[in-house]
Design a protein around this motif. Structure first.
Motif, PDB file in Angstrom:
ATOM      1  N   GLY A 329       0.806  -1.212   0.000  1.00 35.66           N
ATOM      2  CA  GLY A 329       0.000   0.000   0.000  1.00 35.66           C
ATOM      3  C   GLY A 329       0.841   1.264   0.000  1.00 35.66           C
ATOM      4  O   GLY A 329       0.801   2.052  -0.949  1.00 35.66           O
ATOM      5  N   THR A 330       1.632   1.470   1.046  1.00 38.33           N
ATOM      6  CA  THR A 330       2.487   2.658   1.136  1.00 38.33           C
ATOM      7  C   THR A 330       3.920   2.239   1.430  1.00 38.33           C
ATOM      8  O   THR A 330       4.174   1.150   1.952  1.00 38.33           O
ATOM      9  CB  THR A 330       2.012   3.617   2.239  1.00 38.33           C
ATOM     10  N   ILE A 331       4.842   3.133   1.090  1.00 41.69           N
ATOM     11  CA  ILE A 331       6.273   2.909   1.332  1.00 41.69           C
ATOM     12  C   ILE A 331       6.856   4.200   1.864  1.00 41.69           C
ATOM     13  O   ILE A 331       6.548   5.292   1.363  1.00 41.69           O
ATOM     14  CB  ILE A 331       7.003   2.500   0.041  1.00 41.69           C
ATOM     15  N   LYS A 332       7.689   4.087   2.888  1.00 41.56           N
ATOM     16  CA  LYS A 332       8.371   5.288   3.375  1.00 41.56           C
ATOM     17  C   LYS A 332       9.767   4.929   3.859  1.00 41.56           C
ATOM     18  O   LYS A 332       9.995   3.852   4.437  1.00 41.56           O
ATOM     19  CB  LYS A 332       7.582   5.960   4.497  1.00 41.56           C
ATOM     20  N   VAL A 351       1.663  -3.310   4.069  1.00 40.90           N
ATOM     21  CA  VAL A 351       0.816  -4.212   3.299  1.00 40.90           C
ATOM     22  C   VAL A 351      -0.600  -4.203   3.854  1.00 40.90           C
ATOM     23  O   VAL A 351      -0.872  -3.633   4.917  1.00 40.90           O
ATOM     24  CB  VAL A 351       1.388  -5.646   3.286  1.00 40.90           C
ATOM     25  N   ASP A 352      -1.498  -4.868   3.144  1.00 42.74           N
ATOM     26  CA  ASP A 352      -2.912  -4.803   3.481  1.00 42.74           C
ATOM     27  C   ASP A 352      -3.361  -5.826   4.516  1.00 42.74           C
ATOM     28  O   ASP A 352      -4.555  -6.067   4.683  1.00 42.74           O
ATOM     29  CB  ASP A 352      -3.768  -4.932   2.209  1.00 42.74           C
ATOM     30  N   GLY A 353      -2.428  -6.444   5.221  1.00 46.52           N
ATOM     31  CA  GLY A 353      -2.742  -7.336   6.330  1.00 46.52           C
ATOM     32  C   GLY A 353      -1.972  -6.898   7.549  1.00 46.52           C
ATOM     33  O   GLY A 353      -1.866  -5.713   7.838  1.00 46.52           O
ATOM     34  N   GLY A 354      -1.383  -7.865   8.252  1.00 46.68           N
ATOM     35  CA  GLY A 354      -0.581  -7.520   9.420  1.00 46.68           C
ATOM     36  C   GLY A 354      -0.759  -8.504  10.552  1.00 46.68           C
ATOM     37  O   GLY A 354      -0.934  -9.705  10.337  1.00 46.68           O
ATOM     38  N   VAL A 387       5.396  -4.098   7.275  1.00 48.19           N
ATOM     39  CA  VAL A 387       4.498  -3.824   8.393  1.00 48.19           C
ATOM     40  C   VAL A 387       3.050  -3.903   7.915  1.00 48.19           C
ATOM     41  O   VAL A 387       2.748  -3.809   6.727  1.00 48.19           O
ATOM     42  CB  VAL A 387       4.782  -2.441   9.011  1.00 48.19           C
ATOM     43  N   GLY A 388       2.157  -4.058   8.886  1.00 47.95           N
ATOM     44  CA  GLY A 388       0.747  -4.151   8.574  1.00 47.95           C
ATOM     45  C   GLY A 388       0.042  -2.826   8.691  1.00 47.95           C
ATOM     46  O   GLY A 388       0.660  -1.768   8.871  1.00 47.95           O
ATOM     47  N   ASP A 395       2.950  -3.803  14.960  1.00 47.18           N
ATOM     48  CA  ASP A 395       2.304  -4.531  13.875  1.00 47.18           C
ATOM     49  C   ASP A 395       3.309  -4.752  12.751  1.00 47.18           C
ATOM     50  O   ASP A 395       3.333  -4.024  11.749  1.00 47.18           O
ATOM     51  CB  ASP A 395       1.090  -3.732  13.387  1.00 47.18           C
ATOM     52  N   ILE A 396       4.146  -5.758  12.932  1.00 48.00           N
ATOM     53  CA  ILE A 396       5.234  -6.048  11.996  1.00 48.00           C
ATOM     54  C   ILE A 396       5.045  -7.458  11.462  1.00 48.00           C
ATOM     55  O   ILE A 396       4.795  -8.398  12.213  1.00 48.00           O
ATOM     56  CB  ILE A 396       6.602  -5.927  12.691  1.00 48.00           C
TER      57      ILE A 396
END
Length: 481
Positions: A329-332, A351-354, A387-388, A395-396
């Motif tokens: 989803g996102t990256i930083k 990601v879209d879970g976690g 990470v989730g 939440d890793i």
């Protein structure tokens, strides 16, 4: 390339971040010529398109092969020393009706430890005589249900259970076979929460209390004492703990033989698997040979017959068979100050879970691997933390691994070795619906556990009412979507 200073010492930068280490991935996982990850002929992108993400993807042939190998190896090795073996699949790792059928078709028994797990096994059509019932706090209702169903063996975990099981068996006019779980005091080399035979924990009774407990069991006509049981822990890579535990149990076994027959000895499970390329798990043939050798030599030293030996693998059968598929989803990039001087960059890939689909990283600081699934890349490997999407800093999903530096939103990521305790420990934290489980075999993918929907979640909320459930499902007043 040099290692990122934020990487753990064991994690070395790969020369190729696309490689799938065979020890970590299932037998039928690989990369197609296009570079896309596929399992048993089905691509990751096709799976995501059909079933969505997150998604647990099970290599069915891999599960069946590992189950068959366990049975064959223990049969062969204990046959070699003049006895026999029983291999129980530890259902707590992951249990569904399909999994139950696969392992029993391979000749395994199944361990269950709740009424729910018992219900799944029975719904799968498993002969109850091939079931063992565990648990440190089995309710009266669970005991009654297990006895009534004809469960093959119930594991006694505390003294109070002796009378409870005896009463239930008498009430149903049965003679119930039981094992006695012992706390052997052996300290397995594993995470503190995974060590189950240390003195200060909830499972079993002490070796010193065992003779009196066995005498109480034998005093009941409705009980049959099958043997002793021990489980020293989970995710164990060394055999030393199993050897010491077997020695202690066999010494007591020999003593108790003076009071009557003891046909079996259960040495538990907990065999480790590889979650990363540096993990070295003992192969099943070697585990079986070591178990047979130590049991045979100790029995010869004690002058007693070799009993039928039961073992309880779960993770080692289903764990490597499965990967979890996510969408980025996102990256930083986060600049982190190093302990002594300078800084380094850690790339956070969300990601879209976690933790709702894999709690083990947060719970045990467990290490996992990750790979790009929808493509291969020649970009420079970059240290990432996957990470989730939950509202928790812990939440890793993957603490540390290297992905190609060109990973972008919309990419698919696959985390291998999630078959054990991924789905089994999944939750609805933050009201995320639990993912589906899809089995892939010979180019065909099918759902074996349906993924939840928001309507499923709201259907249990007594205040939602049918309108709220229908709204979540996207149903109009006329009933059409």
């Amino acid at each position: 390339m040099s290692a990122n200073p934020l990487a753990p010492e064991w994690l070395k930068p790969p020369t190729d971040a696309n490689v799938l280490p065979a020890t970590v991935w299932s037998q039928n996982a690989g990369r197609a010529e296009s570079g896309m990850l596929e399992v048993a002929g089905v691509s990751a992108s096709a799976l995501a398109a059909e079933f969505g993400t997150p998604l647990y993807v099970v290599d069915e042939a891999d599960v069946r092969a590992r189950a068959a190998e366990a049975r064959e190896c223990f049969d062969r090795e204990f046959g070699r020393v003049g006895s026999a073996a029983k291999v129980y699949y530890a259902g707590k790792a992951f249990l569904s009706t399909q999994i139950a059928r696969w392992v029993t078709e391979a000749g395994l028994y199944i361990d269950v430890c709740s009424a729910g797990e018992l219900a799944v096994a029975l719904a799968a059509g498993v002969d109850p005589i091939r079931l063992g019932f565990h648990g440190n706090n089995k309710s009266l209702a669970e005991i009654d249900r297990a006895v009534r169903a004809g469960v093959g063996v119930i594991v006694i975990d505390s003294l109070i259970e002796i009378e409870r099981i005896a009463d239930a068996a008498a009430r149903h006019s049965r003679v119930q076979s039981v094992r006695l779980r012992l706390n052997s005091g052996v300290h397995a080399h594993t995470h503190e929460y995974l060590a189950t035979a240390r003195e200060d924990q909830k499972f079993g009774i002490t070796l010193a209390d065992a003779p009196a407990a066995v005498a109480r069991i034998r005093s009941h006509d409705s009980l049959r004492f099958l043997g002793l049981h021990s489980h020293i822990g989970s995710q164990i890579f060394e055999s030393d703990g199993f050897v010491e535990s077997a020695k202690r149990l066999l010494a007591l076994h020999a003593e108790l033989l003076r009071g009557g027959p003891i046909p079996e000895l259960n040495l538990g499970g907990g065999f480790g698997i590889a979650y990363t390329s540096v993990d070295t798990a003992l192969p099943t043939p070697e585990i079986a040979a070591r178990f047979a050798n130590i049991v045979a030599s100790e029995c010869a030293r004690l002058g007693i017959p070799v009993p039928v030996v039961a073992v309880e693998p779960g993770r080692s059968i289903v764990g490597p068979s499965t990967f979890t598929l996510y969408e980025v989803g996102t990256i930083k990039d986060v600049e982190v100050t190093l302990p002594h001087s300078g800084t380094a960059i850690r790339k956070y890939v969300s990601v879209d879970g976690g933790m709702s689909d894999n709690i083990r990283t947060a719970l045990y600081a467990a290490d996992y691997s990750v790979r790009l699934a929808n493509r291969a890349s020649t970009a420079q490997p970059t240290l990432v933390r996957v990470v989730g999407k939950h509202c928790e800093s812990g939440d890793i999903v993957v603490l540390a691994d290297y992905l190609p530096g060109d990973v972008v939103p919309g990419d698919l990521l696959a985390v291998p070795a999630t078959g054990a305790y991924g789905w089994a420990m999944a939750s609805n934290y933050n009201y995320l619906a639990r993912p589906a489980v899809v089995a892939v075999c010979d180019g065909v993918a099918r759902v074996i556990v349906r993924g939840e929907t928001e309507a499923d979640l709201l259907s249990r909320d007594a205040g939602a009412g049918p309108d709220g459930v229908n709204a979540a499902a996207g149903v109009t007043e006329e009933g059409a979507p």
